[in-house]
Design a protein around this motif. Sequence first.
Motif, mmCIF file in Angstrom:
data_model
loop_
_atom_site.group_PDB
_atom_site.id
_atom_site.type_symbol
_atom_site.label_atom_id
_atom_site.label_comp_id
_atom_site.label_asym_id
_atom_site.label_seq_id
_atom_site.Cartn_x
_atom_site.Cartn_y
_atom_site.Cartn_z
ATOM 1 N N TYR A 126 0.816 -1.220 0.000
ATOM 2 C CA TYR A 126 0.000 0.000 0.000
ATOM 3 C C TYR A 126 0.851 1.273 0.000
ATOM 4 N N GLY A 127 2.153 1.092 -0.055
ATOM 5 C CA GLY A 127 3.039 2.240 -0.089
ATOM 6 C C GLY A 127 3.401 2.773 1.292
ATOM 7 N N VAL A 128 3.092 2.030 2.333
ATOM 8 C CA VAL A 128 3.423 2.461 3.694
ATOM 9 C C VAL A 128 4.824 1.979 4.009
ATOM 10 N N ARG A 129 5.642 2.913 4.521
ATOM 11 C CA ARG A 129 7.014 2.562 4.881
ATOM 12 C C ARG A 129 7.012 1.942 6.282
ATOM 13 N N ARG A 130 7.671 0.828 6.404
ATOM 14 C CA ARG A 130 7.750 0.116 7.681
ATOM 15 C C ARG A 130 9.181 0.138 8.188
ATOM 16 N N VAL A 131 9.312 0.187 9.545
ATOM 17 C CA VAL A 131 10.643 0.139 10.162
ATOM 18 C C VAL A 131 10.950 -1.312 10.516
ATOM 19 N N ALA A 132 12.229 -1.581 10.759
ATOM 20 C CA ALA A 132 12.641 -2.936 11.149
ATOM 21 C C ALA A 132 12.056 -3.257 12.525
#
Length: 141
Positions: A126-132
């Motif tokens: 969906y284009g959402v940036r996720r962190v580790a």
Amino acid sequence: MNIPVLAAACGFFLIAGLSSCATARKGLTYVAGAGAGAAAGYHFSDGDPLWTAAGAVGGTALAAGANALGDAEVQKAKDEGYAAGQGDAVRQHYWMLQRNQQNSREAEYGTENTYNITIPPGTDAYGVRRVARDATVRIIE
């Protein structure tokens, strides 16, 4: 002072006390009570055999009361030990059931293992940036 009468009375109560009691402690308590009562009765009545015998009976009655108090303490300790044993039995049964359930699950499905993994950062669909982030994964092998 009539020593043979006193000795005979103490001997009688010694034999009667030891033969009628279940434990040596009780027997010795009865003997001591009867002997002390007989000696007191003999001393205070100037050797009257009736009062000597009454003193022995009174001493035996006091010894019976002392033994009853001792029996109550023993019964209380038994009850506390029984309750503690019941608690231990319940805990042992619980952990036995847990082990059996674990063993049957492993026999049916395999061994269950958990692994800690790190999910790398990125962008989802969906284009959402996720962190580790860290995650724990359960795998049945």
